[in-house]
Write a protein that holds these residues in place. Structure first.
Motif, PDB file in Angstrom:
ATOM      1  N   GLN A  67      14.616  16.853 -57.108  1.00 38.66           N
ATOM      2  CA  GLN A  67      13.886  15.754 -56.461  1.00 38.66           C
ATOM      3  C   GLN A  67      13.950  14.483 -57.302  1.00 38.66           C
ATOM      4  O   GLN A  67      13.950  13.378 -56.765  1.00 38.66           O
ATOM      5  N   LEU A  80      13.226  10.856 -55.507  1.00 43.65           N
ATOM      6  CA  LEU A  80      12.026  11.002 -54.678  1.00 43.65           C
ATOM      7  C   LEU A  80      10.750  11.056 -55.505  1.00 43.65           C
ATOM      8  O   LEU A  80       9.672  10.795 -54.978  1.00 43.65           O
ATOM      9  N   ILE A  81      10.842  11.426 -56.761  1.00 43.50           N
ATOM     10  CA  ILE A  81       9.655  11.381 -57.609  1.00 43.50           C
ATOM     11  C   ILE A  81       9.982  10.681 -58.923  1.00 43.50           C
ATOM     12  O   ILE A  81      11.133  10.602 -59.336  1.00 43.50           O
ATOM     13  N   LYS A  84       8.887  13.762 -48.165  1.00 42.46           N
ATOM     14  CA  LYS A  84      10.017  13.586 -49.087  1.00 42.46           C
ATOM     15  C   LYS A  84      11.326  13.735 -48.335  1.00 42.46           C
ATOM     16  O   LYS A  84      12.266  12.972 -48.547  1.00 42.46           O
ATOM     17  N   ASN A 105      17.781   4.454 -39.878  1.00 47.85           N
ATOM     18  CA  ASN A 105      16.999   3.874 -40.964  1.00 47.85           C
ATOM     19  C   ASN A 105      17.848   2.998 -41.868  1.00 47.85           C
ATOM     20  O   ASN A 105      17.333   2.132 -42.570  1.00 47.85           O
ATOM     21  N   PHE A 128      15.071   3.018 -54.106  1.00 49.68           N
ATOM     22  CA  PHE A 128      15.309   3.215 -52.695  1.00 49.68           C
ATOM     23  C   PHE A 128      16.798   3.078 -52.370  1.00 49.68           C
ATOM     24  O   PHE A 128      17.331   3.849 -51.591  1.00 49.68           O
ATOM     25  N   MET A 154       3.704  10.072 -54.741  1.00 49.57           N
ATOM     26  CA  MET A 154       2.766  10.170 -53.620  1.00 49.57           C
ATOM     27  C   MET A 154       1.611  11.090 -53.987  1.00 49.57           C
ATOM     28  O   MET A 154       1.817  12.173 -54.499  1.00 49.57           O
ATOM     29  N   ARG A 186      18.995   6.034 -53.130  1.00 50.98           N
ATOM     30  CA  ARG A 186      18.614   7.254 -52.443  1.00 50.98           C
ATOM     31  C   ARG A 186      19.639   7.696 -51.417  1.00 50.98           C
ATOM     32  O   ARG A 186      19.941   8.863 -51.293  1.00 50.98           O
ATOM     33  N   THR A 220      11.876  10.724 -46.259  1.00 49.00           N
ATOM     34  CA  THR A 220      12.167   9.594 -47.141  1.00 49.00           C
ATOM     35  C   THR A 220      13.620   9.647 -47.585  1.00 49.00           C
ATOM     36  O   THR A 220      14.306   8.632 -47.659  1.00 49.00           O
ATOM     37  N   ALA A 221      14.105  10.862 -47.869  1.00 46.90           N
ATOM     38  CA  ALA A 221      15.489  11.010 -48.308  1.00 46.90           C
ATOM     39  C   ALA A 221      16.453  10.597 -47.202  1.00 46.90           C
ATOM     40  O   ALA A 221      17.588  10.229 -47.469  1.00 46.90           O
ATOM     41  N   ARG A 222      15.997  10.656 -45.954  1.00 49.07           N
ATOM     42  CA  ARG A 222      16.838  10.189 -44.848  1.00 49.07           C
ATOM     43  C   ARG A 222      16.540   8.722 -44.539  1.00 49.07           C
ATOM     44  O   ARG A 222      16.867   8.225 -43.470  1.00 49.07           O
ATOM     45  N   GLY A 223      15.833   8.054 -45.438  1.00 45.10           N
ATOM     46  CA  GLY A 223      15.637   6.618 -45.291  1.00 45.10           C
ATOM     47  C   GLY A 223      14.365   6.211 -44.578  1.00 45.10           C
ATOM     48  O   GLY A 223      14.152   5.034 -44.331  1.00 45.10           O
ATOM     49  N   ALA A 224      13.492   7.167 -44.240  1.00 42.89           N
ATOM     50  CA  ALA A 224      12.227   6.779 -43.609  1.00 42.89           C
ATOM     51  C   ALA A 224      11.379   6.028 -44.622  1.00 42.89           C
ATOM     52  O   ALA A 224      11.464   6.273 -45.817  1.00 42.89           O
ATOM     53  N   VAL A 267      23.711  10.433 -43.338  1.00 52.22           N
ATOM     54  CA  VAL A 267      23.360   9.295 -44.195  1.00 52.22           C
ATOM     55  C   VAL A 267      24.569   8.895 -45.052  1.00 52.22           C
ATOM     56  O   VAL A 267      24.561   7.873 -45.712  1.00 52.22           O
TER      57      VAL A 267
END
Ligand SMILES: Nc1ncnc2c1ncn2[C@@H]1O[C@H](COP(=O)(O)OP(=O)(O)OP(=O)(O)O)[C@@H](O)[C@H]1O
Ligand SMILES: [Mg+2]
Lengths: 272, 305
Positions: free
Chosen positions: B51, B56-57, A181, B116, B84, A1, B87, A184-188, B166
């Protein structure tokens, strides 16, 4: 990002003669330059503008790649402006005709003219922010505006607001990046989906961001008060601004440049 | 789920004057069900590494691979890809996670993750309640309150519950105790250790507190300016290579640090003791060898008044 990669309004650290100019001089020169772009009426005079800009860029040592990144967010706007000119200017000789529809040479001429002007505008103003620390920039502005304080313009407060805003842009960008971030880690999912879904996806980002912004603002206000900040009255500065030799050179160059640009309106060199 | 980090490198803002090589050629392994601690100086790349592990990256080079329990391998992140699907098997709790709360009620916020994942309302709530219970909060008591009116420690628990909901197999915690009081600090760590056993999770803990690491971790990864400089059990890292650790500016846990001071002061002790109990035992042993006496023995000999 790429939240962090926004260059518009970003400082590029350096020690060049451009970096060392007095911020007041730089602000005035940049303003003169921006205005001059609207005075210019011919392509050959634009050559002068480009020349000056190129000289400043080379002297400043900021890589061109870095400067041109500032164009990215507005490239769309520039293209649209150019297209409008090409499509809607009806004067001049038609150079391309498709059925009832035609494009004139004047349309193309104006499109190029506008495009160039916009690009130079962006480059010119980014050169100011790239070579001047935000703090210097606002200090310079405050100094320049201070004569207006007599007629009631809150110069110091305006400058302080700008300083704070500029100071916290990176902080808020970092915060945005972090919250994004985390969600996103929670699925957003911030990237896919319809416009409606995308807008809805922003809620988990915006709510924490506002909460953070208010928290930061509150902390800052408290920290400033704790250090006895109470507005601009009677404040002295750590760094006094002084005009030097370089500034004199810059002012002279700018005056010559301005003369040439104004002169260019009366001299017609026809290359087209 | 086992995670392997292979030749991972990452540079931020390449080509800029403030270019930072945050990670260079990292290799390490997080075994299934392991409690791994990552320690290192500020700016050594711990957060950047976790991360990557959370997908995430994207790295510039190398990759992070997950081996699921059935033996299949999936790439979590490599150049041009941050996966994804994997994750949600890796949950990550950031520093100061309470700043990510956003919903009107605690329960809704914890439901965000399961929602989600496309679970239906009932299943979402089931997961959320379970997660809240895991972090030691009663869903019936706090469930309907606003997350913003809880105490700091409670907020943090809610945020951790939001990640647990999650249903991850690996839980990453980036300095989860930053800014908490000593009691809150111990509570959170004990809670994490308990959740690890109850849910059979692997834990990756980024920490600056060496005593916590010595107490809880099965394995320690030591980072210094973007590289892994040591990897091994706490005994190995703190006892065998304690002096190197000091060189890169990290501390020893209280036990070995105290023993080292005693030894430097002339007492003949073995500094390879980690826990509070072992340290005490070692000191008592050394003192006895020197001819010292326990308080009981002293009381026996001393003339009564
Ligand atoms: N998004 C980013 N953009 C640019 N540079 C970054 C970014 N994230 C981290 N860095 C840089 O990468 C380096 C490693 O940062 P990182 O956050 O991983 O360190 P850390 O070990 O977690 O430190 P701390 O103990 O302070 O949390 C630092 O020099 C940091 O400035
Ligand atoms: Mg960190």
């Amino acid at each position: 990002m790429a939240v962090r990669d926004i260059t518009l309004g970003q400082y590029f650290p350096g020690e060049s003669c451009i970096h060392r100019l007095d911020p007041r001089v730089k602000i005035v020169c940049a303003l003169v330059y921006l205005v001059s772009l609207f005075v210019v009426q011919s392509f050959w005079a634009f050559g002068l503008c480009i020349l000056l800009l190129a000289a400043v860029i080379i002297l400043s040592g900021v890589p061109f790649k870095f400067i041109s990144k500032g164009l990215k967010p507005v490239i769309f706007l520039i293209i649209i402006t150019m297209l409008i000119n090409v499509l809607f200017v009806r004067t001049g000789e038609p150079v391309l005709t498709i059925g009832k529809f035609f494009i004139t040479n004047e349309g193309i001429y104006r499109a190029l003219f506008m495009g160039l002007r916009l690009v130079l505008l962006i480059f010119g103003s980014s050169m100011l922010t790239l070579t001047t620390k935000p703090i210097e920039l606002t200090d310079g502005m405050e100094k320049l505006l201070s004569p207006l304080a007599k007629i009631g313009l809150p110069a110091h407060e305006l400058a302080m607001m700008m300083t704070i805003a500029l100071r916290f842009i990176p902080t808020l960008l970092d915060e945005t990046d972090k919250i994004m971030k985390a969600q996103t880690a929670r699925g957003a999912d911030f990237e896919n989906g319809t416009l409606r879904e995308k807008a809805k996806a922003l809620i988990p980002l915006l709510v924490p961001l506002f909460v953070s912004a208010f928290r930061i603002a509150g902390d800052l206000a408290m920290a400033m008060e704790a250090r006895c900040y109470h507005g601009g009255k009677g404040r002295t500065r750590l760094h006094q601004m002084k005009l030097g030799k370089g500034d004199a050179v810059a002012i002279i160059v700018m005056l010559v440049y301005l003369g040439c640009i104004i002169g260019s309106r009366y001299i017609n060199i026809n290359i087209f | 789920m086992q995670i392997n980090v292979e030749n991972l490198s990452k540079t931020f803002s390449p080509g800029m004057p403030y270019e930072t090589r945050a990670l260079s050629d990292i290799n390490c392994e997080i075994g299934s069900g392991e409690f791994v601690a990552i320690i290192g100086h500020t700016g050594s790349g711990k957060t950047t590494l976790v991360q990557h592990i959370a997908g995430l990256i994207q790295p510039d080079e190398g990759r992070v691979v997950a081996t699921l329990d059935d033996g299949t391998q999936t790439v979590i992140s490599e150049k041009g890809k941050a996966a994804f699907a994997v994750r949600r098997r890796v949950g990550i709790v950031f520093q100061y996670p309470e700043y990510q709360l956003f919903e009107e009620t605690v329960l809704k916020d914890v439901c965000f993750g399961p929602k989600n994942q496309g679970l239906d309302q009932a299943a979402q709530e089931e997961r959320a309640r379970e997660a809240l219970r895991l972090v030691g909060l009663d869903p019936d008591v706090v469930g309907e309150s606003s997350p913003f009116e809880l105490s700091g420690g409670q907020k943090r628990r809610v945020a951790i519950a939001g990640v647990l909901a999650v249903d991850p197999e690996v839980l990453i915690l980036d300095e989860p105790t930053a800014g908490l009081d000593p009691k809150g600090h111990d509570d959170i760590l004990d809670m994490i250790d308990r959740i690890k056993d109850e849910e059979k999770l692997s834990i990756i803990l980024v920490s600056h507190n060496m005593d916590d690491v010595a107490k809880y971790a099965d394995k320690v990864i030591v980072m210094n300016s973007g590289t892994v400089v040591m990897e091994g059990t706490p005994e190995y890292v703190y006892c065998e290579r304690g002096s190197e650790l000091k060189e890169i500016g990290l501390d020893l846990p209280a036990g070995p640090a105290f023993l080292k001071t005693l030894r430097d002061g002339g007492l003949d002790v073995d500094i390879r003791r980690l826990t509070f109990e072992d340290t005490t035992e070692e000191i008592v042993k050394a003192l006895k060898k020197k001819g010292g006496k326990t308080p009981e023995e002293q009381a026996e000999k001393a003339p009564q008044k």
